[in-house]
Scaffold this active site. Structure first.
Site, short mmCIF file in Angstrom:
data_model
loop_
_atom_site.label_atom_id
_atom_site.label_comp_id
_atom_site.label_asym_id
_atom_site.label_seq_id
_atom_site.Cartn_x
_atom_site.Cartn_y
_atom_site.Cartn_z
N GLY A 204 62.61 53.09 45.73
CA GLY A 204 63.60 53.81 46.54
C GLY A 204 64.73 52.89 46.94
O GLY A 204 65.00 51.89 46.27
N SER A 205 65.35 53.22 48.07
CA SER A 205 66.55 52.49 48.48
C SER A 205 66.20 51.16 49.17
O SER A 205 65.12 51.02 49.75
CB SER A 205 67.35 53.35 49.45
N VAL A 208 65.17 51.72 53.01
CA VAL A 208 63.78 52.12 53.29
C VAL A 208 62.83 51.02 52.79
O VAL A 208 61.76 50.80 53.37
CB VAL A 208 63.46 53.51 52.69
N GLY A 209 63.23 50.29 51.77
CA GLY A 209 62.43 49.16 51.29
C GLY A 209 62.14 48.18 52.42
O GLY A 209 61.02 47.67 52.55
N GLU A 226 60.76 48.37 44.19
CA GLU A 226 61.68 48.74 43.10
C GLU A 226 62.86 49.42 43.76
O GLU A 226 62.79 50.60 44.10
CB GLU A 226 60.97 49.68 42.10
N CYS A 260 68.46 54.94 38.74
CA CYS A 260 68.60 53.63 39.37
C CYS A 260 69.22 52.60 38.43
O CYS A 260 69.88 51.68 38.89
CB CYS A 260 67.26 53.14 39.90
P1 NAD Z 1 64.88 56.45 49.99
O1 NAD Z 1 64.45 55.06 50.14
O2 NAD Z 1 66.00 56.96 50.82
O3 NAD Z 1 63.67 57.47 50.21
C1 NAD Z 1 62.40 57.30 49.65
C2 NAD Z 1 61.30 57.81 50.55
O4 NAD Z 1 61.25 57.04 51.73
C3 NAD Z 1 61.44 59.25 51.00
O5 NAD Z 1 60.55 60.01 50.24
C4 NAD Z 1 61.09 59.26 52.50
O6 NAD Z 1 59.94 60.00 52.79
C5 NAD Z 1 60.84 57.84 52.82
N1 NAD Z 1 61.61 57.48 54.01
C6 NAD Z 1 62.90 57.70 54.25
N2 NAD Z 1 63.24 57.23 55.47
C7 NAD Z 1 62.12 56.68 56.00
C8 NAD Z 1 61.83 56.04 57.23
N3 NAD Z 1 62.76 55.85 58.16
N4 NAD Z 1 60.57 55.63 57.42
C9 NAD Z 1 59.63 55.80 56.49
N5 NAD Z 1 59.86 56.39 55.32
C10 NAD Z 1 61.08 56.84 55.07
O7 NAD Z 1 65.28 56.44 48.48
P2 NAD Z 1 65.74 57.61 47.58
O8 NAD Z 1 66.95 58.29 48.13
O9 NAD Z 1 64.56 58.44 47.30
O10 NAD Z 1 66.13 56.86 46.23
C11 NAD Z 1 67.39 56.34 45.98
C12 NAD Z 1 67.33 54.86 45.80
O11 NAD Z 1 66.21 54.50 45.04
C13 NAD Z 1 68.51 54.27 45.07
O12 NAD Z 1 68.90 53.11 45.73
C14 NAD Z 1 67.95 53.95 43.70
O13 NAD Z 1 68.64 52.94 43.02
C15 NAD Z 1 66.57 53.58 44.03
N6 NAD Z 1 65.70 53.74 42.87
C16 NAD Z 1 65.16 52.64 42.31
C17 NAD Z 1 64.35 52.76 41.20
C18 NAD Z 1 63.73 51.58 40.55
O14 NAD Z 1 62.90 51.77 39.69
N7 NAD Z 1 64.09 50.37 40.92
C19 NAD Z 1 64.10 54.03 40.69
C20 NAD Z 1 64.66 55.13 41.30
C21 NAD Z 1 65.44 54.98 42.41
#
Ligand code: NAD
Length: 471
Positions: A204-205, A208-209, A226, A260
């Site tokens: 994810g982002s 949130v990472g 990731e 991504c």
């Molecule tokens: P995100 O990190 O916004 O959300 C992912 C999850 O995190 C959500 O399902 C949510 O339940 C949880 N979340 C959100 N806020 C939270 C909080 N405050 N506390 C706990 N959990 C929380 O990411 P996204 O919008 O799903 O994805 C987009 C990002 O992911 C982009 O930056 C993209 O580049 C990246 N991405 C990376 C890869 C990779 O393989 N490296 C693949 C796909 C996406």
């Protein structure tokens, strides 16, 4: 006072225990049973996953279409086939991978057997993102299974149809005690992350990472992250333009840019920009017709929030192609922006949509500087046939991975580890790297009682004599 039986105490305890605590406790109990240590059991689960993909292809494509209007070809090529290939690859190699490694001895351990045994971590949490809502939560799972872990899978609530489908079908194929799908949004994820896991794999982002890593820190849980960022692309005038631009536009348009590893922006000279824009116009028309909105081959933006965010970027430059939006449908046409300032939002945020800004540079060396002044990306792309430019790019650009003369397709090669560096992530997976990620390599020295060897070995015992340190 009132007296409680042991049973009552237990009941009160479990009622107060959060649902997720129970899920994790059950998973840990399943791990402790030792079932997942049996390699045949792991293979059975991997084969069950193969069946799941084969038997649910239509339902999976329908869910992906519901969440993202994902065309069937993209669902099969970039989600299902990737998962199936990965399983085939793993099943063909797992027997070799799990073998304990024999290590070379030195003088002092000449008669000994130093080994590295492969242990699973235990209870693994895999959290996936919504953009490839099948592949992202499930591709790490095969590695976690192959390495002998039990797994809790948390699909993204932002792609609800696929999340629900996973919650429905996974229990029909995988062992219910060892592998579990849990659903929920931010509140549930926050609660889930309070639990102690033995490994967390998050996609994810970067924002949130950081939250995930902070939660993991409380229990010193190792993590793979990731993440994302702006993946740059530099193109010069030494390439086959027709083919190069097709590859670039495809990389940007799959999933309407919500990928991504999509090329985020283009760096090139002014002359190359003119040729690029002309070619791109021609190709977009050939692929999607005069009205791309009517084409069945373009996805839609996942949510109103993201639609709003991406639409704003259209103000950050001159629209050379595209620029059409439809709020109702959450549609944004494939767009190329020129006259873009490196300081504008479109050049500082990760775009994650079908907008491709072009920033002019004078040379490959300017492009490399532009890239290395910024956060290390998940991917860096280069289109050139000039070997000097290629060598500089490979040497100087710090990035999760690279692809030269194409984009996105590098993820199809299982032997290339997939992962970021710095703000784009830590750790890697795919193929063997997935197995390694979820494996603890346990060193073990098995000693002997050989009398000859002990002539050296006993020199460590008291009474100490400085002579013995000068071996
Ligand atoms: P995100 O990190 O916004 O959300 C992912 C999850 O995190 C959500 O399902 C949510 O339940 C949880 N979340 C959100 N806020 C939270 C909080 N405050 N506390 C706990 N959990 C929380 O990411 P996204 O919008 O799903 O994805 C987009 C990002 O992911 C982009 O930056 C993209 O580049 C990246 N991405 C990376 C890869 C990779 O393989 N490296 C693949 C796909 C996406």
């Amino acid at each position: 006072g009132e007296r409680h039986s042991l049973w009552d105490c237990w009941k009160v305890m479990t009622e107060n225990m959060s649902e997720f605590e129970q899920v994790v406790n059950k998973a840990r109990e399943a791990f402790r049973s030792g079932r997942t240590l049996d390699v045949e059991f792991r293979k059975k689960q991997l084969k069950a996953l193969q069946c799941m993909y084969n038997e649910n292809e239509d339902a999976i494509c329908a869910a992906l279409a519901k969440d993202l209007r994902k065309p069937r070809q993209e669902s099969i090529l970039l989600e299902l086939n990737l998962l199936k290939d990965d399983l085939r690859y793993m099943l063909a190699r797992i027997d070799d991978w799990v073998k304990p490694e024999k290590i070379k001895t030195n003088l002092v351990t000449m008669f000994d057997s130093p080994m590295i045994y492969h242990d699973p971590y235990g209870v693994v949490l895999v959290m996936g993102a919504w953009n490839y809502p099948l592949q992202l939560p499930l591709l790490p799972v095969s590695g976690a299974i192959a390495a002998g872990n039990v797994v809790i899978i948390k699909p993204s609530e932002v792609s609800p149809a696929t999340a629900q489908l996973l919650a429905d079908i996974v229990p029909k194929y995988l062992d219910n005690d060892c592998y579990k799908v849990v659903c929920g949004g931010v509140a549930e994820t926050t609660e889930l992350l309070k639990q102690r896991f033995d490994y967390i794999f998050y996609t994810g982002s970067p924002q949130v990472g950081k939250i995930v890593r902070e939660a993991a820190n409380k229990h010193l849980t190792p993590t793979t992250l990731e993440l994302g960022g702006k993946s740059p692309l530099y193109i010069d005038d030494t390439v086959n333009f027709d083919l190069a631009v097709r590859r670039i536009i495809w990389g940007k348009c799959i999933n309407v840019g919500q990928t991504c590893i999509a090329p985020d922006y283009v760096l090139c000279t002014r002359q190359v920009q003119d040729k690029f824009v002309e070619k791109a116009k021609e190709i977009l028309k050939e692929w999607y017709g005069d009205d791309p909105k009517a084409s069945p081959d373009l996805c839609r933006i996942i949510s109103d929030k993201h639609f709003q965010r991406i639409s704003e970027y259209l103000k950050d430059g001159t629209v050379a192609v595209g620029g059409v939006v439809d709020r109702e449908e959450r549609y944004i046409s494939p767009t190329i922006l020129v006259d873009v300032s490196p300081k504008s939002k479109v050049m500082t945020d990760e775009i994650f949509g079908p907008i491709l800004p072009i920033v002019n540079v004078d040379s490959a060396y300017d492009a490399i500087n532009f890239i290395t002044e910024r956060d290390p990306p998940l991917c860096a792309y280069l289109f050139t046939t000039d070997s000097k430019v290629r060598e500089s790019f490979v040497k100087d650009v710090l990035t999760g991975s690279m692809c030269i003369n194409d984009c996105v397709v590098q993820l199809g090669l299982h032997d290339l580890p997939f992962g970021g560096i710095g703000t784009s992530g830590m750790g890697a997976y795919h193929g063997r790297a997935s197995y390694d990620t979820f494996t603890h390599r346990k060193s073990c020295l098995i000693r002997n009682y050989n009398k000859v060897a002990e002539q050296i070995g006993k020199m460590r015992f008291p009474p100490y004599n400085e002579k013995n340190t000068k071996l």
